[in-house]
Design an enzyme around this catalytic site. Structure first.
Site, PDB file in Angstrom:
ATOM      1  N   ARG B 336       0.795  -1.223   0.000  1.00  0.00           N
ATOM      2  CA  ARG B 336       0.000   0.000   0.000  1.00  0.00           C
ATOM      3  C   ARG B 336       0.830   1.276   0.000  1.00  0.00           C
ATOM      4  O   ARG B 336       0.511   2.231  -0.702  1.00  0.00           O
ATOM      5  CB  ARG B 336      -0.904  -0.017   1.235  1.00  0.00           C
ATOM      6  CG  ARG B 336      -1.922  -1.113   1.127  1.00  0.00           C
ATOM      7  CD  ARG B 336      -2.765  -1.212   2.362  1.00  0.00           C
ATOM      8  NE  ARG B 336      -3.845  -2.159   2.104  1.00  0.00           N
ATOM      9  CZ  ARG B 336      -4.732  -2.562   2.997  1.00  0.00           C
ATOM     10  NH1 ARG B 336      -4.654  -2.116   4.227  1.00  0.00           N
ATOM     11  NH2 ARG B 336      -5.681  -3.397   2.672  1.00  0.00           N
ATOM     12  N   ARG B 462       1.318  -1.848   7.086  1.00  0.00           N
ATOM     13  CA  ARG B 462       0.560  -3.080   7.245  1.00  0.00           C
ATOM     14  C   ARG B 462       0.191  -3.652   5.883  1.00  0.00           C
ATOM     15  O   ARG B 462      -0.198  -2.909   4.986  1.00  0.00           O
ATOM     16  CB  ARG B 462      -0.713  -2.813   8.052  1.00  0.00           C
ATOM     17  CG  ARG B 462      -1.564  -4.052   8.240  1.00  0.00           C
ATOM     18  CD  ARG B 462      -2.747  -3.792   9.141  1.00  0.00           C
ATOM     19  NE  ARG B 462      -3.697  -2.831   8.605  1.00  0.00           N
ATOM     20  CZ  ARG B 462      -4.530  -3.074   7.577  1.00  0.00           C
ATOM     21  NH1 ARG B 462      -4.499  -4.240   6.967  1.00  0.00           N
ATOM     22  NH2 ARG B 462      -5.361  -2.145   7.167  1.00  0.00           N
TER      23      ARG B 462
END
Lengths: 249, 665
Positions: B336, B462
């Protein structure tokens, strides 16, 4: 656009409420309905008034917290949307919009547009679960194959967000769509079988105890349901309930 | 130096060994022990249910009208588990490795390995609870792949995985409420943690409906109160998500770890206007099948922005699939942080495709064709027309991502089946949080933090589908065991009094703080300050940060805080339902947290994961980590003002993984 809003104001569950009129300008089509309400509250606060209380949280149609009865429809004119997903482009300049809380004796008003849906929690507590401890020491997840069609159907039932639009819409304030969605989810899965009869019996009992009305098959609940929960769930629940009543646990 | 209390022994045996050796509380004694759980998302619900099953008396709190509404419910894409059902070589070690690497080597090896180990139990558990995961025609569970990994290990339930998992945990919680083992407090907000003789012994909570301030005592307190992405005002968090529980704990001595590690999610619906209250995420799973691009020519981008050119009219050759170009190995499935920065880079260079210049395309045209072709083969169609193939493909995509496409259409009024979607990064998750040791205990004895509220497993970034995994791992399988080690000392304590001087003082302090808001003679609504704070954070502590801006932002936030206390207007009364008062308290805490985040970002002189410092990048513009100087967790101790927080370090040791500069090329 410029709007006239008639908003239900009620101090608490025992107070008498009334519709209060507000004029609001500068609303754009891109705003969600709740963003429009934010603008209204901003205006009220700056004028020294008491802002309108309404329930909301995720603002993406999944938490089930928002709950407005808009122009006589649960979650307003859109289909398949919650109030937070309703956009002002659904309205026109000069419109008058009436905004009320969910109305059902089992959903007492907390304040203004916020109601207490604790009854739904209590129905789930009565049996809306599979009795398995959370040790993680269960069967391997793939030990029991589940036909895709059943799994998909169970999923469709499980997408209920517990908003209560079905109750608010129903002329009998019946909670059958909500309860049957949970009953169906487990009835369609192998994991739900051992407690199937007990579950439906207890959940229906609790539903009646909470003071929800009965179902007269008008189907309005399914039309207004933001998640498209199907009426066949109610049929499934009725069948299971009857079966449990006749054959016992 | 902070001690993580990681057990000795080989990595793969640590957790088993630890579980076998920590102290247990016998069933009769568990009945004498009370535990408070704040928050009912995945971590909170699962912890409360599990602790109650074990025999503890649990009090659970949530600010929503029902525990089922916690924001875990909005997680879309899926949950990772090292099941290797797809036979693509997945294993516990590989999930562990991917998570450490994805976190850019800033997480604790032992915790991450434990997470990977228990991941498989989560799926077993959830299926046993009747969670309706997606299945294949053979009746077995289906998987999809997610960013930053090369295996298919993500379990899902359409685009509503968080909802289904949370409802599973909520049903387990409901079962315990029915048994009377959990006492549930809906519409209650934690206002403070109460320490007695240095140990967390309860909380002060406010009944949001009546306005009453209540004292609740217990032998231990678990905070599962989620992340603090709302410090940016615009984020994918729910409106009520807040940092207050964690921040109050921080002010009572719990260290705040890596607060600047925030995740900016690459696929959100772009900002449209000033009154926007939140941003909506489009699941990252869309990157599996969608291709991300911007026009290759500046004049095309300009024409698109002015509405003179439609994306579907731009020929293939004039499109820049920049992720595929820059990162051929991972393409659209880079992690991400990498995907977000790449979008910002293109938009900053002038290639953005909406009115604000801050959007890129997520295009499904090729997926429609690919799936349509397969479907046509399956159906045995001879020479189907292109239109027919596209229709078949759209049906397949609809089955996979239908709800996401509908959501996009609802919000933007654009039909994503006909024209590419527009997306832009938005704040989504916070890797930072309360510092916890291996047992998930904060630096305050008896105070635990689970789920997004702690910092433990995701390092500086994450991976997709790992938040649900961590929330449930903490709540079902880690905390209920590790907390016993602490509570074993409390079997003879007896019930904790809630009228001790410490409780009375904490209650009084809360009441004074609330009264000050109501009595304040200000002019400006709370949201106004929140919006301004958000702008400061996004501009200065967002996708790229630098010394100058961070230094200035700290001053600006401090000044904004002063202005807030002088000029905020909180209408209504103390006793009674008053959401503006609730908001004021939350924004007050965010106004302090924001300053600490900037300080943390300022002192971390490197780029890693979601934290990108302009001063530290490679010649190609990639993040440049500085392992020699920054392989540690920054844990901040409150010292009166956020800017004066004292730094404590937990050195990170990598004994099982070699530190590498992350490459997805």
């Amino acid at each position: 656009m410029n709007l006239t809003l008639k908003v239900w104001r009620q101090e608490g569950p025992k107070d008498k409420g009334n519709l209060q009129t507000h004029k609001l300008s500068g609303v754009t089509g891109d705003m969600s309905f709740l963003e429009m309400m934010d603008v209204l509250n901003d205006q009220i606060i700056r004028e020294g008034g008491d802002p309108v209380v309404f329930d909301h949280d995720c603002r993406e149609g999944i938490c089930g917290m928002c709950s407005m009865f808009i122009n006589g429809e649960a979650h307003g004119p859109g289909r398949g949307v919650t109030t937070c997903q309703l956009h002002m482009r659904s309205f026109k300049d000069g419109d008058t919009i009436t905004i009320e809380p969910w109305r059902a004796s089992a959903f007492p008003v907390v304040k203004d547009l916020a109601v207490d849906r604790g009854a739904f929690d209590r129905i789930i507590q009565a049996g809306g679960y599979v009795s398995v401890n959370t040790s993680g020491e269960t069967l391997d997840a793939n030990a029991i194959p589940v036909p895709k069609a059943d799994a998909d159907e169970a999923f469709n039932a499980a997408t209920c967000i517990g908003c209560g639009a079905c109750v608010a819409t129903c002329k009998n304030a019946s909670a059958m769509l909500f309860v049957s969605a949970k009953v169906s989810q487990f009835a369609l899965l192998p994991q739900g079988q051992p407690e199937r009869k007990r579950r439906v019996t207890r959940m229906v009992e609790q539903m009646d105890k909470e003071g929800f009305g009965n179902c007269t098959n008008t189907g309005a609940c399914a039309v207004e349901c933001p998640k498209g929960i199907d009426l066949t769930n109610i049929a499934r629940m009725n069948r299971d309930f009857l079966n449990a009543s006749v054959t016992g646990e | 130096m902070l001690d993580s209390k990681t057990p000795e022994g080989p990595l793969a045996d640590k957790w088993t060994h630890h579980k076998n050796n920590i102290r247990l509380v016998n069933p009769a004694n568990k009945r004498l022990i009370d535990v408070i759980v704040v928050g009912t998302g995945l971590a909170g619900s699962s912890a409360a249910a599990s602790l109650a099953e074990m025999g503890y008396n649990v009090k659970a709190f949530c600010f929503q009208d029902s525990p089922r509404r916690a924001h875990s419910i909005a997680a879309q894409g899926g949950i990772n588990a090292a099941k290797n059902y797809q036979n693509d070589g997945d294993s516990v070690h590989r999930l562990f490795y991917d998570t450490i690497k994805g976190g850019d080597y800033r997480s604790r090896e032992s915790n991450v390995h434990r997470l990977a180990e228990v991941s498989t139990s989560i799926i077993d558990q959830c299926v046993a609870q009747g969670v309706p995961f997606a299945r294949e025609y053979g009746g077995l569970l289906d998987n999809r792949s997610f960013g930053g990994v090369q295996v298919s290990r993500t379990f899902y339930a359409k685009g509503q995985t968080g909802q289904q998992l949370l409802l599973g945990a909520y049903s387990a919680l409901s079962r315990q409420i029915a048994k009377g083992k959990v006492k549930m407090y809906n519409r209650h907000e934690m206002m403070d943690v109460v320490l007695v003789e240095g140990k967390a012994r309860g909380i002060i909570a406010r009944n949001l409906v009546s306005g009453e301030v209540e004292r609740h005592s217990a032998h231990a307190v678990v905070l599962a109160s989620g992340g603090y992405g709302n410090v940016f005002f615009l984020s994918t968090n729910a409106m009520g998500s807040n940092v207050s529980a964690a921040w109050k704990a921080h002010k009572k001595g719990a260290f705040m770890a890596n607060p600047c590690f925030t995740q900016i999610h690459p696929t959100c619906i772009p900002v449209s206007g000033h009154y926007q209250s939140k941003l909506t995420l489009m699941s990252e799973s869309l990157r599996n099948d969608g291709r991300i691009w911007v026009p290759a020519k500046l004049e095309d981008a300009e024409a698109v922005r002015q509405g003179k050119l439609k994306p579907t009219d731009i020929p293939e050759a004039d499109r820049d699939y920049y992720l595929e170009r820059r990162y051929p190995a991972f393409g659209n499935l880079v992690p991400r942080d990498v995907a977000s920065r790449a979008a910002k880079e293109r938009c900053d260079a002038g290639f953005g495709v909406n009115g604000t210049g801050e959007a890129v395309y997520l295009d499904y045209a090729s997926a429609f064709e690919r799936y349509g072709q397969t479907e046509a083969n399956v159906l045995g169609l001879k020479d189907p027309s292109e239109d027919r193939i596209r229709e078949l493909g759209k049906a397949v995509v609809k089955a996979k991502y239908g709800n996401l496409f509908d959501m996009y259409r609802q919000i933007t009024d654009d039909n994503p089946y006909e024209t590419p979607m527009k997306i832009y990064p938005a704040v989504h998750y916070t890797m930072g949080g309360l510092w916890v040791d291996y047992n998930l205990m904060t630096t305050v004895p008896g105070l635990y933090a689970a789920g997004e509220a702690n910092f433990s497993d995701h390092g500086a970034n994450r991976l997709g589908a790992s938040a649900l995994m961590q929330g449930l791992a903490d709540g079902y399988f880690v905390l209920p065991y590790t907390i016993g080690d602490y509570l074993a000392d409390d079997i003879r304590t007896g019930s904790v009094a809630n009228d001790s001087p410490e409780f009375m003082a904490a209650e009084e302090e809360v009441k004074t703080r609330l009264r000050a808001f109501i009595d304040n003679d200000g002019k400006t609504p709370v949201d106004d300050f929140h919006r301004r704070l958000g702008r400061l954070m996004w501009d200065n502590c967002g996708m790229a940060r630098n010394r100058e801006e961070l230094t200035q932002a700290m001053k600006d936030i401090s000044a904004l805080r002063e202005e807030f206390y002088a000029d905020v207007r909180v209408p209504g009364k103390l006793d009674g339902y008053n959401p503006e008062l609730d908001k004021a308290g939350r924004v007050a805490d965010l106004l302090e947290l924001g300053e600490l985040m900037c300080k943390d970002a300022l002192e971390r002189e490197e780029s890693c994961g979601g934290h990108f410092r302009d001063e530290h990048q490679t010649e190609e513009g990639e993040a440049l980590r500085r392992d020699d100087d920054f392989t540690f967790v920054s844990a901040w101790e409150f010292q009166g003002e956020p800017k004066d927080a004292a730094l404590h370090k937990e050195e990170l040791e990598y004994k099982n993984i070699e530190l590498k500069q992350r490459s997805y090329k």
